[in-house]
Scaffold this active site. Structure first.
Site, PDB file in Angstrom:
ATOM      1  N   GLY A  45      40.009  52.299  52.133  1.00 39.49           N
ATOM      2  CA  GLY A  45      39.731  53.195  53.555  1.00 39.49           C
ATOM      3  C   GLY A  45      38.942  54.297  53.181  1.00 39.49           C
ATOM      4  N   SER A 284      50.678  51.140  32.074  1.00 39.03           N
ATOM      5  CA  SER A 284      49.421  50.390  32.181  1.00 39.03           C
ATOM      6  C   SER A 284      49.193  49.112  31.294  1.00 39.03           C
ATOM      7  CB  SER A 284      48.265  51.497  31.697  1.00 39.03           C
ATOM      8  OG  SER A 284      47.128  50.731  31.780  1.00 39.03           O
ATOM      9  N   ARG A 337      48.136  38.801  33.734  1.00 44.34           N
ATOM     10  CA  ARG A 337      49.629  39.211  33.911  1.00 44.34           C
ATOM     11  C   ARG A 337      50.646  38.128  34.473  1.00 44.34           C
ATOM     12  NH1 ARG A 337      47.477  44.335  37.537  1.00 44.34           N
ATOM     13  NH2 ARG A 337      46.434  45.554  35.540  1.00 44.34           N
ATOM     14  N   GLU A 453      43.238  46.204  49.025  1.00 47.98           N
ATOM     15  CA  GLU A 453      44.527  45.388  48.933  1.00 47.98           C
ATOM     16  C   GLU A 453      44.998  44.630  50.240  1.00 47.98           C
ATOM     17  OE1 GLU A 453      47.456  47.255  46.898  1.00 47.98           O
ATOM     18  OE2 GLU A 453      48.997  45.672  46.620  1.00 47.98           O
ATOM     19  N   LEU A 469      41.084  48.436  41.577  1.00 43.64           N
ATOM     20  CA  LEU A 469      40.110  49.793  42.041  1.00 43.64           C
ATOM     21  C   LEU A 469      38.642  49.338  42.198  1.00 43.64           C
ATOM     22  CD1 LEU A 469      41.194  52.207  39.276  1.00 43.64           C
ATOM     23  CD2 LEU A 469      41.912  52.041  41.401  1.00 43.64           C
TER      24      LEU A 469
END
Ligand code: SF4
Ligand code: FES
EC number: 1.3.5.1
Lengths: 664, 277
Positions: A45, A284, A337, A453, A469
């Site tokens: 945004g 992380s 992941r 997202e 990102l």
């Protein structure tokens, strides 16, 4: 209604360039007449608002935070991918595209993902120009590291605070536009509805969180960069105030929610320690570059460790099961992941977990400390360095790379991870699902756009590390500001939208009704307690593994919970004042509906792919069984309180061959 | 450091006691909490005292407050308003003065990262908002920090539009320089430096941004003007002058060094004498 993805024709690698140069443009004098509302000031945004301001549009930007700089993008640790190939290790736009499609288990749109890979390189250039202090090599050039699911080193980073630095870059650009008068900032304003007038999104209803005042804001188009919905699980790595409400308001007004069951469970988070816990903390993924994941081979050892009679450090090499390296030799600790999370769940379910709750495995840096220590000693010509000296040198290297993460771990757990292996367990982290958008990032409601997202578009059923990102900034800086022109070019004759029109007044009245309903219940249970229970249901039935039976039950339980909520929730204070409990109540009300839709979506998708694992659909050795012939589509849901309506967008793969994902 | 240090505003306190009983966990701590309650910006504030019987040492400080609020809500009271979001020390939203220390007694730690194992059973904990004229209280422990945004708007950026950048590796930046810039850039905009400063100066916050950008070739070009504009805004917001007390550095959760203030002063001086750098 058939969904039109509006992907332009042409060669995959040429589409975006050609499209961009043939897109309708809005002349500068017209831009000044066109107003755009951007909701959310995170990467997606904030970057969009700043860039639209630079382009000359009149922008109003909204955030519920006190400052645009607090958006949750700030918490991203590890890094941002870009196909720069600075390491000369064979990276390319195509490879980043391919890795993302494959990592997403072939459930994303080819053309969007390719565009993402293309603009990834511009993002790094832009961020450097803004003064983002990326990590550098001794020669002064930008440094890179590796992330899960890939075999090249393409991740740019700023210590373990990459999200913070990129967000501050976007925030600073936004601040500049605010000071130039191109963007007007509405902080501490929460969007509570979107206004549709003559079939187009023409504004929002916002609640001023300081005064409780309900406001009508009009514009020619509305952009939602409002993030993901991971907090539907109550416990997640998301910041406490992250919520689905802006997107859900849009869904209630007819926008489609795509693939809501595609949620990402991140493998390396600090395990849950008690019922009072309010949120989970991520460690992380970059740690998996150097840390090795393991659990005790014998259940007996695991039991002793759980009871505090033994520690992980005491187990000999042959007593440890490096289960990722064992199951996935090609990628080892760097599998994607979803794969890593499920593997950890399996060993814990079998009784090898190491925390008192039984829900934890180790992430161990002992080997990395040795390896770096030896290499550093030899660089320093200390060829006879002692064990202790090697440890010291190695620890220093690890501290330089991950110091702040290790510190954070120690603050939370009270244990020193340089000495004791870290304990980790999967936790909800990101949501791949989101508002359905076409190639222009426009939802099925004309004039309503979604970035980052908040949309579903790029990560399929699983997102690769360091790609959030990238997508947020790609959408915000390099895609939306141009694709929004396809809509606005036709609006240059539309006069300023009147916030006193009937659609605005109606929406405002409905918001007021919703609020007074919540305030008037005056029941006996706190908003928090409902949220917590909802989280348990979603985690139990729509978490790391799902089944038709569980999903039906979950849906039923959520329904009942929703009824109970509207009977018995207690919201203290008044509506016309600063009232964080009311804010929470409005968000939880939306989560209750979304949670149900997730169950419906997961039940509909009778296959396993990415983060979505259906127990009924697995191979003999427990890997996900994808069913491309039946489910290679985006499930876009139209909300209906009785039975949500499914719209399918078939995914067409012209450039990659659908394969079983293998990291073995 | 005085708990009410700030821009010289006097806060009157009036005590009232509410007994709260919590039942959970085993190794319980017993705490007395003295919390600043204030209905809105213009209302008069007061301390209220609460007793919590069962706090677990693994809880974070904010989770302890969650437990308190759940109890207040269950007796139909008004929960204590405090701000928080990420709860992992990065967003800069949390902002509590704990026993007179911004973000509490632990060095280099935000309030949300502080855990109850650093307190012991029987402790009395005083919790207040940041005290500064430039940070008016919104409610209870919540303050308005918009002034920080306006300082950044005054010049805390590089004037570059999207799409105007050259290749990221076109200019090499010495690793050490990049590291120092990063040290400054880690400021989370929390305002603890202001709360810690007897003058309520925001110089550490301002300097962190000026220094971060001045160190990098991309930001160096407009550095003196940036420093000048940001300091003007800083003063206009009502923050106090920096008199080198360095309480800010000691309390900053990101351990931002006061050396950055020295760099800010150099940039400011360069601007005021119009020096070409
Ligand atoms: S300088 Fe330190 S104390 Fe001040 S706002 Fe930044 S992080 Fe907070
Ligand atoms: S809540 Fe984000 S820094 Fe404390």
């Amino acid at each position: 209604m058939a969904l039109q993805s509006n992907v332009p024709a042409g060669e995959l690698s040429e589409k975006w360039t050609q499209y961009r140069s043939s897109m309708p443009l809005v002349a500068p004098n017209n831009k000044r007449q066109l107003e755009v509302i951007v909701v959310g000031t995170g990467l997606a945004g904030g970057a969009a608002a700043a860039t639209l301001g630079e382009l000359g549009y009149k922008v109003k930007v909204f955030t519920f935070h006190d400052s645009p700089r607090r958006a949750h993008s700030i918490a991203a640790q590890g890094g941002i991918n870009a196909a720069k190939n600075y390491q000369n290790d064979g990276d390319s736009v195509y490879r980043l595209f391919y890795d993302t499609i494959k990592g997403g288990d072939y459930r994303s749109r080819e053309a969007n993902v390719h565009r993402l890979a293309e603009v990834s390189t511009n993002i790094i250039d832009q961020a450097v120009a803004q003064g983002v202090p990326f990590a550098r090599e001794y020669g002064g050039l930008l440094a890179n590291r590796s992330f899960g699911g890939v075999q090249v080193s393409r991740t740019f980073y700023a210590r373990g605070q990459t999200g913070q630095q990129l967000l501050l870059g976007a925030y600073q650009s936004l601040s500049r536009q605010i000071s130039l008068g191109n963007v007007q900032l509405f902080n501490r304003h929460e969007m509570v509805d979107v206004v549709i007038q003559d079939g187009k999104a023409r504004g929002i209803i916002a609640r001023n969180l300081l005064t409780g005042k309900i406001e009508r804001h009009a514009a020619h188009a509305v952009v939602l960069g409002t993030g993901g919905y991971g907090n539907v699980f109550y416990l997640s790595t998301n910041a406490m105030n992250c919520n689905v409400s802006a997107a859900w308001n849009a869904v209630k007004r007819g926008a489609y929610m795509a693939n809501p069951c595609f949620t990402q469970i991140h493998p390396t988070c600090i395990p849950v320690s008690g019922e009072y816990q309010s949120k989970l903390t991520l460690m992380s993924e970059s740690l998996r570059n150097d840390g090795r994941v393991w659990a005790p081979k014998s259940k007996e050892d695991a039991r002793l460790i759980r009871e505090g009679k033994k520690t992980g450090r005491e187990l000999r090499e042959e007593e440890r099961d490096y289960f990722l390296e064992r199951r996935y030799p090609a990628f080892g600790n760097l599998v994607p992941r979803d794969v890593a999370s499920r593997a950890a769940k399996v060993v814990c379910d079998e009784g090898h977990g190491v925390s008192p709750t039984g829900l934890a495995v180790y992430l161990d840096f002992a080997d990395a400390i040795q390896r770096y220590g030896k290499s550093r000693a030899s660089t320093l010509n200390e060829h006879n360095a002692s064990e202790a000296r090697i440890r010291e040198l190695g620890t220093a290297v690890v501290a330089e790379k991950y110091g702040n993460l290790f510190e954070m771990y120690e603050k939370i757990t009270g244990e020193n991870p340089y000495v004791m292996p870290m304990k980790i367990y999967p936790a909800v982290h990101y949501t791949m699902g989101g508002l359905w958008v076409d190639y222009n990032l426009q939802t099925n409601i004309p004039g309503l756009f979604a970035t980052g997202e908040a949309n579903f578009s790029d990560h399929g059923a699983n997102r690769l590390g360091a790609s959030a990102l990238m997508q947020g900034l790609a959408d915000g800086y390099f895609v939306l500001p141009y694709t929004i022109g396809t809509f606005l070019a036709n609006e240059i004759r539309t006069p300023k939208i009147d916030p006193n029109g009937s659609a605005f007044l109606e929406a405002e009245a409905q918001v007021n009704e919703r609020i007074s309903r919540l305030m008037s219940i005056q029941g006996n249970q706190s908003v928090e307690s409902f949220h917590r229970r909802l989280g348990h249901y979603v985690w139990d039935y729509c978490g790391m593994s799902r089944s038709a039976e569980g999903l039906a039950k979950g849906r039923q339980l959520i329904r009942e919970l929703r009824d109970e909520f509207y009977r018995d929730v207690f919201v203290p204070g008044r509506a016309d004042e600063y009232n964080p409990e009311l804010e929470k109540a409005m968000r939880v009300a939306d989560f209750l509906e979304l949670g149900e839709l997730m169950m419906v979506d997961a039940n509909n998708r009778e296959e396993s792919c990415g983060g979505h694992f259906r127990e009924e659909y697995q191979t003999e050795d427990g890997e996900a069984l994808r069913r491309d012939d039946e489910f290679a589509y985006v499930a876009a849901w139209e909300w209906n309180d009785t039975e949500p309506i499914l719209h399918k967008e078939e995914l067409v793969f012209e450039n990659v061959e659908l394969k079983t994902r293998s990291y073995k | 450091m005085g708990a009410a240090a700030g821009a010289g505003k006097v806060f009157e306190s009036q005590e009232r006691s509410t007994k709260i009983i919590v039942t959970m966990g085993s190794e319980n701590m017993k705490l007395t909490l003295k919390i600043w309650r204030q209905n809105n910006t213009n209302a008069k504030g007061r301390f209220e005292t609460y007793t919590l019987d069962t706090v677990n040492e693994h809880m974070s400080f904010l989770e302890m407050l969650d437990v308190l609020n759940e109890q207040i809500i269950s007796s139909k009271g008004e929960p204590v308003a405090f701000e928080h979001d990420c709860r992992e020390g990065i967003c800069g939203t949390c902002s509590l003065m704990i026993n007179g220390y911004p973000h509490g007694p632990q060095q280099g730690t935000t309030t949300c990262q502080l855990h109850m194992r650093h307190f012991k059973s029987g402790d009395t904990i005083t919790i207040e908002p940041w005290r500064s004229a430039a940070f008016p209280v919104v409610k209870d422990l919540v303050v308005n920090r918009d002034a920080f945004d306006r300082i950044i708007q005054a010049g805390g950026y590089v004037s570059v539009n999207t799409g105007q950048a050259q290749d990221g590796n076109a200019i090499a930046v010495e690793k050490e320089i990049a590291n120092t810039a990063m040290d400054a850039a880690t400021c989370i905009g929390c305002g603890a430096c202001v709360a810690a400063c007897p003058n309520a100066s925001a110089m550490l916050f301002t300097a962190a941004k000026v220094s971060h950008l001045a160190l990098l070739p991309q930001g160096e070009v407009e550095s003196p003007q940036r420093a000048q504009r940001m300091i003007e805004q800083h003063d206009a917001e009502g923050f106090g002058r920096c008199t080198n007390i360095t309480a800010c550095e000691a309390e900053c959760p990101k351990e931002i060094s006061v050396e950055h203030i020295a760099r800010l002063n150099r940039e400011y001086l360069a601007a005021s004498i119009g020096a070409v750098r």
